[in-house]
Structures are given as structure tokens and as C-alpha cells.
Design an enzyme around this catalytic site. Structure first.
Site, PDB file in Angstrom:
ATOM      1  N   LYS A 147       0.804  -1.154   0.037  1.00 17.75           N
ATOM      2  CA  LYS A 147       0.336   0.260   0.145  1.00 17.75           C
ATOM      3  C   LYS A 147       0.735   0.901   0.162  1.00 17.75           C
ATOM      4  O   LYS A 147       2.000   1.410   0.478  1.00 17.75           O
ATOM      5  CB  LYS A 147      -0.692  -0.318   1.284  1.00 17.75           C
ATOM      6  CG  LYS A 147      -1.835   0.538   1.505  1.00 17.75           C
ATOM      7  CD  LYS A 147      -3.146   0.408   0.130  1.00 17.75           C
ATOM      8  CE  LYS A 147      -3.909   0.473   0.632  1.00 17.75           C
ATOM      9  NZ  LYS A 147      -5.657  -0.071  -0.046  1.00 17.75           N
ATOM     10  N   GLY A 180     -18.556   2.580  -2.678  1.00 18.70           N
ATOM     11  CA  GLY A 180     -20.277   3.726  -2.425  1.00 18.70           C
ATOM     12  C   GLY A 180     -21.125   3.203  -3.255  1.00 18.70           C
ATOM     13  O   GLY A 180     -21.917   2.862  -3.127  1.00 18.70           O
ATOM     14  N   GLY A 240     -20.233   7.142   3.034  1.00 19.99           N
ATOM     15  CA  GLY A 240     -19.286   6.824   1.544  1.00 19.99           C
ATOM     16  C   GLY A 240     -20.287   7.234   0.527  1.00 19.99           C
ATOM     17  O   GLY A 240     -21.103   6.098   0.126  1.00 19.99           O
TER      18      GLY A 240
HETATM   19  N1  GLU Z   1      -6.845   0.347  -3.080  1.00 25.96           N
HETATM   20  C1  GLU Z   1      -8.204  -1.043  -2.941  1.00 25.96           C
HETATM   21  C2  GLU Z   1      -7.673  -1.843  -2.016  1.00 25.96           C
HETATM   22  O1  GLU Z   1      -7.627  -1.707  -1.059  1.00 25.96           O
HETATM   23  C3  GLU Z   1      -7.640  -1.506  -4.486  1.00 25.96           C
HETATM   24  C4  GLU Z   1      -5.855  -2.263  -4.807  1.00 25.96           C
HETATM   25  C5  GLU Z   1      -5.751  -3.148  -6.046  1.00 25.96           C
HETATM   26  O2  GLU Z   1      -6.018  -3.366  -7.017  1.00 25.96           O
HETATM   27  O3  GLU Z   1      -4.246  -3.085  -5.989  1.00 25.96           O
HETATM   28  O4  GLU Z   1      -7.969  -3.252  -1.899  1.00 25.96           O
END
Ligand code: GLU
Length: 417
Positions: A106, A224, A219
Site C-alpha cells: 500500500k 460506495g 461514503g
Molecule cells: N485499493 C484497493 C483495495 O484496497 C484496490 C487495490 C488493488 O486493486 O490493487 O483493495
């Protein structure tokens, strides 16, 4: 006590509870309890008025036993390193539960995109992409959208990365891209679609009729909005919606399409003709069958969990429920479909996008949606079986499933050197 924990401490607590159930040995637990790598970068950018401002960005890579790190990049003034670390751990679990060959990562930048011009946003995004370019890549770490980022930012990151790495197009370095540069049909709706599939499966297990049943949504961003659209398509009645600027309510139902147009035009759900305004916290406490928290972390806490009346809570957001609140909801017989299961549709279609990019293929929307449905339905059933077998809440059941899959891969690969 757990109410004062930061998101990373919450994630470790959840890991520890599941590790106990899995009878995990301490060494494995310790490996999983912290990310493999956390990079902090300074992101200097020139503002439109000529001044230089330095932003802080992060990329956390939690675990790659099952495949490359995978996970979004969020832009928000409240981003912290602990939040990004927690979210990367949850991505490891999410990918393992969805049974796609990725680990968890992340990223984030501490900034408020609502106060930035398009040009400023582009310069910040490209500088951040440059700063993390050495640790991301199509087979190592594949970012995606998250809170307040979307196709536009993904395109800039892909372009910057491609320019840095020999200037040939590398669509497979990032997912959630616009269609014209290798995005996938169905990716935009995927998180909301995954949420609606898990709600459908949960309702089957609990013998709940969804036709005409009320749903409240906290949201109204990407997750959402599409959760609302798809739950309404399944016959549910959307009775309340909130966003960061206010909340609206109508017991007889809100037209989701009209509300989306209203939000697009006015930037908020407030002021919508077909509903009256209510206090934000009331949305979580309404009499409804399904509640969808689709905003940020720590929304259902010790102080309001006892007031939740929904039978099913489907977490479209990451981390909306604190551990204390989880215990209260479980005690009140409310089925929480945890984030790492409920919102796994997003990363699952990211995986499909990546496969299409690697093979330079384009799938139809029907193919994407049907594969998504079968992945998420079987993930739901795998988790539900653990939930019944161990008599634990769905979050513990999910984390347990994930840990077992990740640890199996770690053990088979062995520890190097
Ligand atoms: N940000 C999204 C999640 O928290 C998607 C992550 C992705 O597609 O790699 O799952």
C-alpha cells in the site's frame, strides 16, 4: 483499550487473534507482524504560484510469499505510516482470501487533493512515482487506486515509470488504468460489485430476503456508489447515503442514479431533492437490513456499535470497524463481512487487468464480471465455513484463512538463506 490503537496496532491485534486460532509458531507470526519493507519518500513539487512544497509519501510492502506486492495508493491529509503499514497487511490477507497470486502492499501521500490544481496533482504524482520507481514493477509491486486516486493518477504513474524504464509502454506496472491505456472493463465497478456479491451470499446463508430490504451507505466515492447501484439492481432499497460533506435519508428509498448525477454536479449528496438531511452518525444507526461503511477507518467503534441495527454489515471501506466494535456486533448476532473479504472485488479485477496486460489481451465485461462472481462467491464460502467451524466472527475467520494460505506458501518456499 483497543479503541486508542492506531490502524497498524489494530492490524497486528487481528493477526495475533487469528494466529492463536491457527496455532501459528512465533517465528512465522513475527515475520507477518511487520512489513518486509517500508519506504518513506520526500516529494518536492512546484506549486502553481512558483513555491516549492515538500510532501511526504510512503510505500509499504508487507509480504510477497504468494506473489508480487499489490495494493493501492491513497492521497489524504490524514495518511500516516502506520495506516499505510496496516493497509498493506490487510492487502496480503485480501489477496490470499480472494486466492489471487499476490502479496500485499500500500502507498500514500499526505496531501489534500481537493486543494490542489490538476497541474500540481500531476507534478506531485509524477515525483512520487519517480521516488518509488525502483521498488515497484510488473513482477514486483503493482500499485492501484485507493482513496482519492483513480485512473488519471494511475496513467501518470504508468507514464512516469515507462519513461524511466526505457520509455516503452508498461501497462502491467499498475492497475485501475483508463481503458485506452490497458485498463479493464468492469474495474471501476469491481469493488462495489464484490461487495454486492458478498451481501447476496450472506443473505442466502442467513435466509434473508433482499428484495425491498433497506440498505444504508456511508461514503459515496467509487466503492460506495457502485455498491449502491448494484445493491439497488438486486432489488434493495437505498434509504440513506452520506459523504464527507453530509448525510441524507428517505425511508421510501432514494434513486441511486439521480443521486449520482446530483453528486457529480454538486460535489456532495447534500441538497438532494428526494431525501431529507440527517446527522452523519445516524446513518450507521438506522433501521436497515444491510449497512455498507464505504468511507474511512474507525467508523463503527465501542461507542456506536451497540446502536447498529443492520443484520449484515458489508465493509466496502478498509478498516471501518474497531476490534471492540467487532466483539459487540458479533455478540449482537450481526454478520460483519470484513473489508478483506467484502471489498476484495477491486483487487480481483486488478488481477484480471494485469493478466490482460501481460498477455496484451482484452476481455469482455461479461467475462470479467462472471470470473469476479465466481472468485468472490467461493472466497465468501471459504470464509463462512471457517466462521461456522471455529465459531468466530467473519473477520477472524477471514484472517485465519489468509494466514493459513500465506504461511503455507512461506513454509514451502523456505527461509533464505
Ligand atoms: N485499493 C484497493 C483495495 O484496497 C484496490 C487495490 C488493488 O486493486 O490493487 O483493495
Amino acid at each position: 483499550m483497543s479503541e486508542s490503537l492506531n490502524p497498524f496496532e489494530v492490524a497486528v491485534k487481528q493477526l495475533d487473534e487469528a494466529a492463536k486460532l491457527a496455532k501459528l509458531d512465533k517465528g512465522m507470526r513475527d515475520i507477518l507482524a511487520s512489513p518486509n519493507r517500508v519506504l518513506t519518500v520526500a516529494v518536492p513539487a512546484r506549486m502553481d504560484n512558483g513555491e516549492i512544497k515538500v510532501y511526504t509519501g510512503f510505500r509499504s510492502q508487507h509480504n510477497s510469499a504468494r506473489g508480487p506486492y499489490k495494493g493501492g495508493i491513497r492521497y489524504h491529509p490524514q495518511v500516516t505510516v502506520d495506516e499505510v503499514k496496516a493497509l498493506s497487511m490487510w492487502m496480503t490477507w485480501k489477496c490470499a482470501i480472494a486466492n489471487i497470486p499476490y502479496g500485499g502492499g500500500k502507498g500514500g501521500i499526505i496531501c489534500n487533493p481537493k486543494e490542489l490544481s490538476e497541474n500540481e496533482l500531476e507534478r506531485i504524482t509524477r515525483r512520487y512515482a519517480y521516488s518509488i520507481a525502483d521498488i515497484i514493477g510488473p513482477l514486483t509491486d503493482i500499485p492501484a487506486p485507493d482513496v482519492y486516486t483513480g485512473g488519471k493518477e494511475m496513467a501518470w504513474i504508468m507514464d512516469t515509470y515507462s519513461a524511466l524504464k526505457g520509455n516503452y509502454l508498461q501497462p502491467d506496472v499498475i492497475t485501475g488504468k483508463p481503458l485506452s491505456i490497458g485498463g479493464s472493463l468492469g474495474r471501476n465497478e469491481a469493488t462495489g460489485r464484490g461487495v454486492s456479491i458478498t451481501v447476496r451470499e450472506a443473505a442466502k446463508k442467513l435466509g434473508i430476503k433482499l428484495k425491498g430490504a433497506p440498505v444504508a451507505i456511508q461514503g459515496f466515492g467509487n466503492a460506495g456508489q457502485f455498491a449502491a447501484v448494484l445493491l439497488a439492481e438486486m432489488g434493495m432499497k437505498v434509504i440513506a447515503v452520506s459523504d464527507s460533506k453530509g448525510s441524507i435519508h428517505n425511508r421510501d428509498g432514494i434513486s441511486v442514479d439521480s443521486l449520482r448525477s446530483h453528486k457529480l454536479k454538486n460535489g456532495a449528496v447534500s441538497g438532494f431533492q428526494g431525501a431529507s438531511s440527517i446527522a452523519d452518525k445516524e446513518v450507521l444507526e438506522l433501521d436497515c437490513t444491510v449497512l455498507v461503511p464505504a468511507a474511512l477507518e474507525n467508523q463503527i467503534t465501542k461507542s456506536n456499535a451497540g446502536k447498529v441495527k443492520a443484520k449484515i454489515v458489508a465493509e466496502a471501506a478498509n478498516g471501518p470497524t474497531t476490534p471492540d466494535a467487532d466483539d459487540i456486533l458479533f455478540g449482537n448476532d450481526i454478520l460483519v463481512i470484513p473489508d478483506i473479504l467484502a471489498n476484495g472485488g477491486g483487487v480481483t479485477v486488478s488481477y484480471f487487468e494485469w493478466l490482460q496486460n501481460l498477455r496484451r489481451e482484452y476481455w469482455t465485461e461479461a467475462e470479467v464480471n462472471s470470473r469476479l462472481d465466481s472468485n468472490i462467491s467461493s472466497a465468501f464460502n471459504d470464509v463462512y465455513n471457517n466462521h461456522k467451524e471455529f465459531n468466530v466472527n467473519m473477520r477472524k475467520a477471514s484472517t485465519l484463512l489468509a494466514i493459513n494460505r500465506v504461511v503455507e506458501a512461506m513454509k514451502i518456499r523456505g527461509l533464505w538463506p
